[in-house]
Scaffold this motif. Sequence first.
Motif, PDB file in Angstrom:
ATOM      1  N   THR A 162       0.835  -1.211   0.000  1.00 38.32           N
ATOM      2  CA  THR A 162       0.000   0.000   0.000  1.00 38.32           C
ATOM      3  C   THR A 162       0.864   1.253   0.000  1.00 38.32           C
ATOM      4  O   THR A 162       1.849   1.339   0.729  1.00 38.32           O
ATOM      5  N   LEU A 163       0.474   2.207  -0.831  1.00 39.44           N
ATOM      6  CA  LEU A 163       1.107   3.524  -0.844  1.00 39.44           C
ATOM      7  C   LEU A 163       0.137   4.532  -0.261  1.00 39.44           C
ATOM      8  O   LEU A 163      -0.969   4.726  -0.787  1.00 39.44           O
ATOM      9  N   VAL A 164       0.557   5.182   0.816  1.00 36.17           N
ATOM     10  CA  VAL A 164      -0.170   6.315   1.384  1.00 36.17           C
ATOM     11  C   VAL A 164       0.531   7.573   0.886  1.00 36.17           C
ATOM     12  O   VAL A 164       1.766   7.661   0.936  1.00 36.17           O
ATOM     13  N   CYS A 165      -0.229   8.525   0.386  1.00 35.06           N
ATOM     14  CA  CYS A 165       0.397   9.683  -0.265  1.00 35.06           C
ATOM     15  C   CYS A 165      -0.363  10.966   0.045  1.00 35.06           C
ATOM     16  O   CYS A 165      -1.604  10.981   0.053  1.00 35.06           O
ATOM     17  N   HIS A 166       0.387  12.019   0.305  1.00 34.93           N
ATOM     18  CA  HIS A 166      -0.208  13.355   0.446  1.00 34.93           C
ATOM     19  C   HIS A 166       0.644  14.360  -0.304  1.00 34.93           C
ATOM     20  O   HIS A 166       1.821  14.134  -0.592  1.00 34.93           O
ATOM     21  N   SER A 167       0.054  15.491  -0.619  1.00 31.63           N
ATOM     22  CA  SER A 167       0.746  16.539  -1.358  1.00 31.63           C
ATOM     23  C   SER A 167       1.459  17.465  -0.378  1.00 31.63           C
ATOM     24  O   SER A 167       1.814  17.062   0.741  1.00 31.63           O
ATOM     25  N   GLY A 168       1.676  18.711  -0.778  1.00 35.04           N
ATOM     26  CA  GLY A 168       2.420  19.633   0.052  1.00 35.04           C
ATOM     27  C   GLY A 168       1.749  20.978   0.204  1.00 35.04           C
ATOM     28  O   GLY A 168       0.609  21.070   0.635  1.00 35.04           O
TER      29      GLY A 168
ATOM     30  N   ALA B  69      -5.707   2.615   7.415  1.00 30.76           N
ATOM     31  CA  ALA B  69      -5.182   1.702   6.391  1.00 30.76           C
ATOM     32  C   ALA B  69      -5.028   0.285   6.927  1.00 30.76           C
ATOM     33  O   ALA B  69      -5.453  -0.693   6.284  1.00 30.76           O
ATOM     34  N   VAL B  70      -4.441   0.122   8.111  1.00 27.59           N
ATOM     35  CA  VAL B  70      -4.195  -1.226   8.632  1.00 27.59           C
ATOM     36  C   VAL B  70      -5.497  -1.920   9.025  1.00 27.59           C
ATOM     37  O   VAL B  70      -5.529  -3.149   9.160  1.00 27.59           O
ATOM     38  N   GLY B  71      -6.561  -1.155   9.165  1.00 24.18           N
ATOM     39  CA  GLY B  71      -7.855  -1.751   9.477  1.00 24.18           C
ATOM     40  C   GLY B  71      -8.603  -2.269   8.271  1.00 24.18           C
ATOM     41  O   GLY B  71      -9.651  -2.908   8.407  1.00 24.18           O
ATOM     42  N   ARG B  72      -8.077  -2.021   7.068  1.00 25.50           N
ATOM     43  CA  ARG B  72      -8.716  -2.494   5.845  1.00 25.50           C
ATOM     44  C   ARG B  72      -8.287  -3.933   5.536  1.00 25.50           C
ATOM     45  O   ARG B  72      -7.156  -4.335   5.831  1.00 25.50           O
TER      46      ARG B  72
ATOM     47  N   ILE C 267       3.594  -0.982   4.004  1.00 25.25           N
ATOM     48  CA  ILE C 267       2.989   0.336   3.811  1.00 25.25           C
ATOM     49  C   ILE C 267       4.101   1.352   3.573  1.00 25.25           C
ATOM     50  O   ILE C 267       5.068   1.435   4.342  1.00 25.25           O
ATOM     51  N   ALA C 268       3.984   2.101   2.494  1.00 31.12           N
ATOM     52  CA  ALA C 268       4.925   3.174   2.175  1.00 31.12           C
ATOM     53  C   ALA C 268       4.192   4.509   2.271  1.00 31.12           C
ATOM     54  O   ALA C 268       2.983   4.591   2.029  1.00 31.12           O
TER      55      ALA C 268
ATOM     56  N   ALA D 292       8.533   1.904   4.040  1.00 31.57           N
ATOM     57  CA  ALA D 292       9.322   2.777   3.165  1.00 31.57           C
ATOM     58  C   ALA D 292       8.775   4.196   3.224  1.00 31.57           C
ATOM     59  O   ALA D 292       7.589   4.414   3.513  1.00 31.57           O
ATOM     60  N   LEU D 293       9.663   5.149   2.933  1.00 31.18           N
ATOM     61  CA  LEU D 293       9.318   6.567   2.905  1.00 31.18           C
ATOM     62  C   LEU D 293       9.913   7.179   1.654  1.00 31.18           C
ATOM     63  O   LEU D 293      11.058   6.899   1.298  1.00 31.18           O
TER      64      LEU D 293
END
Length: 391
Positions: free
Chosen positions: A149-155, A212-215, A223-224, A247-248
């Motif tokens: 899974t990739l978790v992503c946000h902008s800036g 996320a981990v609850g899905r 998870i990255a 990962a980050l």
Amino acid sequence: MLLSPDTSHHFELLRIIGHSYYGGADVQECLQVASALTPGDDESWYREWHQLAERVQAAGDASLVRGHHRSASKAYLRAATYHFAADFYLHGNPDDPRILASSRASRQSFMAASRGLDVEIDRVEIPFEGTTLPAYVMKRPGLVGRRPTLVCHSGFDGTKEEIAIWPGMAAAERGYVVLVFEGPGQGEVVREQRLTFRADWHNVVSPVIDYAVGRDDVDAAKIALMGISLGGLLAPLAAAHEHRLRALIANGGLYSFYEIVRGRYPAELPEKGVLEAGLREAAKTNTTLRWSVNHGRFVFGYSDLPDYLERLKAFEATNADQIRCATLVLDAELEGFFAGQPQKLYDRLSCPKTLMNFTIEEAAGAHCQAGAEGVGAQKIFDWLDETMQVT
């Protein structure tokens, strides 16, 4: 090749055109806007993008009425980007009704587009401190079991609709479950809830990881987290506390936002009245300065420049040595916003780390791979696949 003699317009045009790689824009539509813009004129920027967004939205509606769902979806996706672009320079007046109208139109167009894309997209609300954070979950149809899974946000200025197009589409087509979200200071969170940026970003990210981990489709061991632009600082700030990450990715890397902003002004600031008058005068002919001052006030909620600078002192990755997961720091040969910062962040890390530079030669030398999403996806996701052991 410059798309506009206005350097701010040039970069934003390049950024928007780049979304054509994943269907979020069409090149000639953007070039026609570029040719019609008046450099330095915020109103012309809004007018041209708004008109294009409305025209493309109407074309999508026409296709939908005739039962051409695929064509409609493609048009709506472009309209979502163009509505996002329209409000970009309007934030000198946070109460300008066009800001909310453009933001809502972008979200509505994106959700309309999602019904006919090759990626499944669901809007979700993530519990957060008595309210919720808006997010999209994206994945390739037919995926089974728990997935990386990739978790992503902008800036500083992006939205979840924009990052759903890039890098969301790139990750989803590679088999990742993708969770893109907005936190305080971003997208509809600042526009609808008026929540501004905060330096304790781990308290923003951790509820997202909890969700996320609850899905039942997320592999909690893979998870990255990716943060884009200012997110290249926010994500490391979170990862220093949030140790459930495999990962980050800091895209692009940023050690100190305070250094970047403070460096734009004299070492000794004039008294308040003189300073504010000088900023107003300079901003009349400097689009980048005008936008950064106006948008900074909009998303940080500061009262004046000294207040802004004081708040920004907390936006430094001094605790980056506490990050445990493998980390990718991205730099760019033509980095025009954070020059020197990716190396500073990289040097601070004590975890397994990689510094990746995007170059002019590979046509990806701009900030955050603007205009080069294909090159960016290849290099970034090759690294992530190998780091996460994704097959």
